[in-house]
Design an enzyme around this catalytic site. Structure first.
Site, PDB file in Angstrom:
ATOM      1  N   LYS A  79       0.845  -1.162  -0.036  1.00  0.00           N
ATOM      2  CA  LYS A  79       0.113  -0.018   0.093  1.00  0.00           C
ATOM      3  C   LYS A  79       0.868   1.331  -0.027  1.00  0.00           C
ATOM      4  O   LYS A  79       1.552   1.353   0.865  1.00  0.00           O
ATOM      5  CB  LYS A  79      -0.853  -0.291   1.206  1.00  0.00           C
ATOM      6  N   ASP A 133      -2.644   9.960   4.051  1.00  0.00           N
ATOM      7  CA  ASP A 133      -4.037   9.481   4.107  1.00  0.00           C
ATOM      8  C   ASP A 133      -4.838  10.345   5.110  1.00  0.00           C
ATOM      9  O   ASP A 133      -4.705  10.524   6.243  1.00  0.00           O
ATOM     10  CB  ASP A 133      -4.307   8.228   4.753  1.00  0.00           C
ATOM     11  N   LYS A 175     -10.396  12.537   8.177  1.00  0.00           N
ATOM     12  CA  LYS A 175     -10.022  12.187   9.602  1.00  0.00           C
ATOM     13  C   LYS A 175      -9.982  13.505  10.624  1.00  0.00           C
ATOM     14  O   LYS A 175      -9.759  14.615  10.053  1.00  0.00           O
ATOM     15  CB  LYS A 175      -8.752  11.544   9.500  1.00  0.00           C
ATOM     16  N   ASP A 209       1.324   5.994   5.689  1.00  0.00           N
ATOM     17  CA  ASP A 209       0.553   4.897   5.143  1.00  0.00           C
ATOM     18  C   ASP A 209       1.026   4.386   3.761  1.00  0.00           C
ATOM     19  O   ASP A 209       0.318   3.675   3.209  1.00  0.00           O
ATOM     20  CB  ASP A 209      -0.786   5.891   4.881  1.00  0.00           C
ATOM     21  N   ASP A 262     -12.481   7.198   3.448  1.00  0.00           N
ATOM     22  CA  ASP A 262     -11.339   6.763   4.135  1.00  0.00           C
ATOM     23  C   ASP A 262     -10.834   5.300   4.020  1.00  0.00           C
ATOM     24  O   ASP A 262      -9.871   4.947   4.641  1.00  0.00           O
ATOM     25  CB  ASP A 262     -11.289   7.304   5.508  1.00  0.00           C
ATOM     26  N   GLU A 274      -9.574   3.878   1.627  1.00  0.00           N
ATOM     27  CA  GLU A 274      -8.992   4.009   0.383  1.00  0.00           C
ATOM     28  C   GLU A 274      -7.835   2.976   0.063  1.00  0.00           C
ATOM     29  O   GLU A 274      -7.654   2.480  -1.274  1.00  0.00           O
ATOM     30  CB  GLU A 274      -8.164   5.262   0.224  1.00  0.00           C
ATOM     31  N   ARG A 330      -7.965  -0.371   0.584  1.00  0.00           N
ATOM     32  CA  ARG A 330      -8.352  -1.396  -0.299  1.00  0.00           C
ATOM     33  C   ARG A 330      -8.528  -1.156  -1.883  1.00  0.00           C
ATOM     34  O   ARG A 330      -8.468  -2.083  -2.668  1.00  0.00           O
ATOM     35  CB  ARG A 330      -9.441  -2.073   0.317  1.00  0.00           C
TER      36      ARG A 330
HETATM   37  N1  BES Z   1      -4.765   4.181   6.891  1.00  0.00           N
HETATM   38  C1  BES Z   1      -5.879   3.814   7.538  1.00  0.00           C
HETATM   39  C2  BES Z   1      -5.533   2.911   8.485  1.00  0.00           C
HETATM   40  C3  BES Z   1      -4.786   2.939   9.561  1.00  0.00           C
HETATM   41  C4  BES Z   1      -5.146   3.574  10.935  1.00  0.00           C
HETATM   42  C5  BES Z   1      -3.185   2.914   9.474  1.00  0.00           C
HETATM   43  C6  BES Z   1      -4.095   3.812  11.951  1.00  0.00           C
HETATM   44  C7  BES Z   1      -2.470   3.089  10.402  1.00  0.00           C
HETATM   45  C8  BES Z   1      -2.715   3.712  11.827  1.00  0.00           C
HETATM   46  C9  BES Z   1      -6.703   3.261   6.448  1.00  0.00           C
HETATM   47  O1  BES Z   1      -6.897   3.903   5.222  1.00  0.00           O
HETATM   48  C10 BES Z   1      -8.140   3.879   7.054  1.00  0.00           C
HETATM   49  O2  BES Z   1      -8.412   4.871   7.154  1.00  0.00           O
HETATM   50  N2  BES Z   1      -8.943   2.806   7.426  1.00  0.00           N
HETATM   51  C11 BES Z   1     -10.367   3.101   8.031  1.00  0.00           C
HETATM   52  C12 BES Z   1     -11.391   1.968   7.664  1.00  0.00           C
HETATM   53  C13 BES Z   1     -12.698   2.415   7.600  1.00  0.00           C
HETATM   54  C14 BES Z   1     -13.008   4.002   7.059  1.00  0.00           C
HETATM   55  C15 BES Z   1     -13.378   1.234   7.480  1.00  0.00           C
HETATM   56  C16 BES Z   1     -10.038   2.851   9.756  1.00  0.00           C
HETATM   57  O3  BES Z   1      -9.213   1.811  10.058  1.00  0.00           O
HETATM   58  O4  BES Z   1     -10.661   3.640  10.264  1.00  0.00           O
HETATM   59 ZN    ZN Z   2      -4.947   4.580   4.580  1.00  0.00          ZN
HETATM   60 MN    MN Z   3      -7.728   5.746   5.048  1.00  0.00          MN
END
Ligand code: BES
Ligand code: ZN
Ligand code: MN
Length: 508
Positions: A276, A281, A288, A299, A358, A360, A362
């Site tokens: 990734k 992000d 966020k 990220d 968010d 993104e 996947r």
């Molecule tokens: N990059 C984040 C996940 C992340 C969170 C990585 C904290 C490292 C530390 C990912 O893109 C994300 O935002 N995931 C969301 C998914 C949700 C919207 C289903 C999450 O984990 O809140």
């Molecule tokens: Zn992310």
């Molecule tokens: Mn995200």
């Protein structure tokens, strides 16, 4: 960091700090301990008793030798129970000695290879030398590019001497030790590169810069490289990857590095390593909150791991064809952002309704997986992604979550992780949770409900892999550390590199 061997009497070895790893069953014993203690007129043994040094994990004891022996200082580090010895203990031991050397402004330190009979795991002398070398290089790792003036202190330790005398290692093993050291240096250089990339601020390390880094890696390690811009990605139909990039002023870059075994070696199999590569992000329109966004330069840790690891694999000349793929983009809010409710057409043809911008990662990975399958037809796919906060809720901050569609491949991957000492844990991909990804107007949507967030992210990716054996490694937790621990520095950790190398260049 220069690594060298020393095979003579340690009392004559000049160095700022001499480090000894002492197991619980060995306190006050061993030829090296006794030789030093004798020269100190029994002071070391007395101090061990007075300070109640029992060799417990984390325990240390240091003393100045006042020129009674050549090493200026001694540092005893507790090794815990011999049978529980882990790679991280050996890396941490040497990292500790290196740091204490730096604190004393020493130019060199020495570490004694521990006597390993009865030690835990599969720690052979060769592996011990590898892990200790990793600890030496990574213990001295700092990210100081942006420090100036007094804050940018030069790191004093330039050399780590590995002590392998006949007291602790039989001489016949010296060749194996040297192989271990070389491998440790190779792995550590890959890990350090990954750390540098992760730690680099997103304002500087844009997708375009990531492609420059990959170009440099290609040149350095003799890899083939393809970098696709937005137009080329459009031609391939990467509707999900491109949608994520739309909100940003920075152009996306799709990076594909290839290593092929040289000469007559016929590649045993083709491996695709996908990382990734979201260089920042923000969450996009599903923005966020500030605190959650603060660290989101990390990220792209998956991309950093695969780009770094393929260079190490090329240097080692592994007998596999290896591809490192990173779909690099920012995820930003703007008038051009992809929107909630949008329906995206993926490279695979599947359509996806967006209910959270968010989620993104996947989307970018889904198209990268399809690219890998169509363009490479790999025998195995591994993806590394800081994918979900939910994975950290499930497993805590140190373990990666491992999912996949092929139990035997997952098992082989986890076996490599146990050998490398990177902490990973198998999670399920329950088909029943797929109903969370149902959409009324598209083939699926990109986000499930609150419970099982790491698993629904994995299930989303699974829709793109088809029958190819595949392992998904969610590294959201271990990609970065919020405090220093052993050989791990605060910030980007380079997690994944060591296990990739172990998996593809295993010895047993
Ligand atoms: N990059 C984040 C996940 C992340 C969170 C990585 C904290 C490292 C530390 C990912 O893109 C994300 O935002 N995931 C969301 C998914 C949700 C919207 C289903 C999450 O984990 O809140
Ligand atoms: Zn992310
Ligand atoms: Mn995200």
């Amino acid at each position: 960091m220069k690594l060298s061997f020393y095979t003579d009497d340690v009392t004559k070895l000049s160095c700022g700090v001499l480090g000894l790893l002492v197991f619980e069953d060995q306190v006050g014993e061993g030829a090296i301990f006794k030789a030093v203690d004798q020269r100190l007129d029994g002071l070391l043994a007395r101090l061990v008793a007075e300070e109640q040094f029992k060799g417990k994990k984390g325990q240390t004891l240091s003393l100045h030798t006042h020129a009674r022996v050549a090493p200026q200082r001694l540092l005893l580090v507790g090794g815990g129970a011999r049978k529980d010895l882990q790679p991280a203990d050996l890396r941490g031991f040497v990292a500790r000695v290196v740091k204490s050397g730096a604190a004393a402004h020493s130019a060199d330190v020495a570490v004694v290879l521990p006597y390993l009979d009865g030690a835990g795991g599969t720690t052979t002398a060769e592996r011990a030398a590898q892990f200790m070398s990793e600890g030496a290089v990574l213990g001295g790792y700092r990210f100081d590019r942006y420090l100036t003036g007094d804050k940018k202190k030069p790191f004093s330790v330039e050399e780590v001497k590995l002590v392998a005398t006949s007291d602790n290692v039989d001489a016949g093993r010296l060749d194996a030790l040297k192989r271990g050291v070389q491998r440790g240096e190779q792995v550590a250089s890959g890990v350090a590169l990954a750390r540098d990339l992760i730690n680099e601020p997103a304002g500087d390390l844009t997708p375009t810069k990531m492609a420059d880094v990959a170009q440099r890696a290609a040149k350095q390690h003799g890899l083939e490289i393809k970098v696709l811009g937005p137009k080329e990605c459009q031609k391939l139909g990467m509707g999900m990857f491109l949608a994520v990039s739309h909100g940003s002023e920075e152009e996306p870059r799709f990076i594909h590095l290839t290593y092929r075994p040289k000469g007559k070696t016929v590649a045993k199999k083709k491996i695709a390593l996908i990382g990734k590569g979201v260089t920042f992000d923000s969450g996009g329109l599903s923005l966020k909150p500030s605190a959650a966004m603060e660290d989101m330069k990390i990220d792209m840790s998956g991309a950093a791991a695969v780009i770094s690891a393929i260079g190490v694999l090329a240097d080692m000349g592994v007998p596999y064809e290896v591809h490192a793929i990173a779909a690099c983009t920012e995820n930003m809010p703007s008038g051009k952002s992809y929107k909630l409710g949008d329906v995206l057409r993926s490279m695979s043809g599947k359509t996806v309704e967006i209910n959270n911008t968010d989620a993104e990662g996947r989307l970018t990975l889904g198209d990268a997986i399809t690219y890998a399958i169509q363009e490479i037809k790999p025998d195995e796919i591994f993806d590394f992604a800081t994918l979900t906060g939910a994975c950290m809720v499930a497993l805590g901050p140190y373990h990666a979550g491992v999912m996949g569609n092929d139990l035997s491949l997952v098992e082989r991957w986890l076996a490599a992780a146990r050998l490398s000492g990177e902490e990973m844990w198998h999670l399920p991909l329950p088909e029943r949770l797929k109903e969370q990804l149902k959409s009324e107007i598209a083939d699926m949507r990109n986000t499930g409900d609150r419970y099982g967030g790491a698993l629904t992210a994995g299930l989303f990716l699974k829709e793109f892999v088809g029958d190819t054996p595949w392992v998904h490694v969610d590294i959201a937790g271990p990609a970065a550390a919020d405090k220093e621990l052993g050989h791990i520095a605060k910030g980007g950790t380079g997690f994944g590199v060591a296990t990739i190398v172990e998996y593809l260049a295993g010895r047993e």
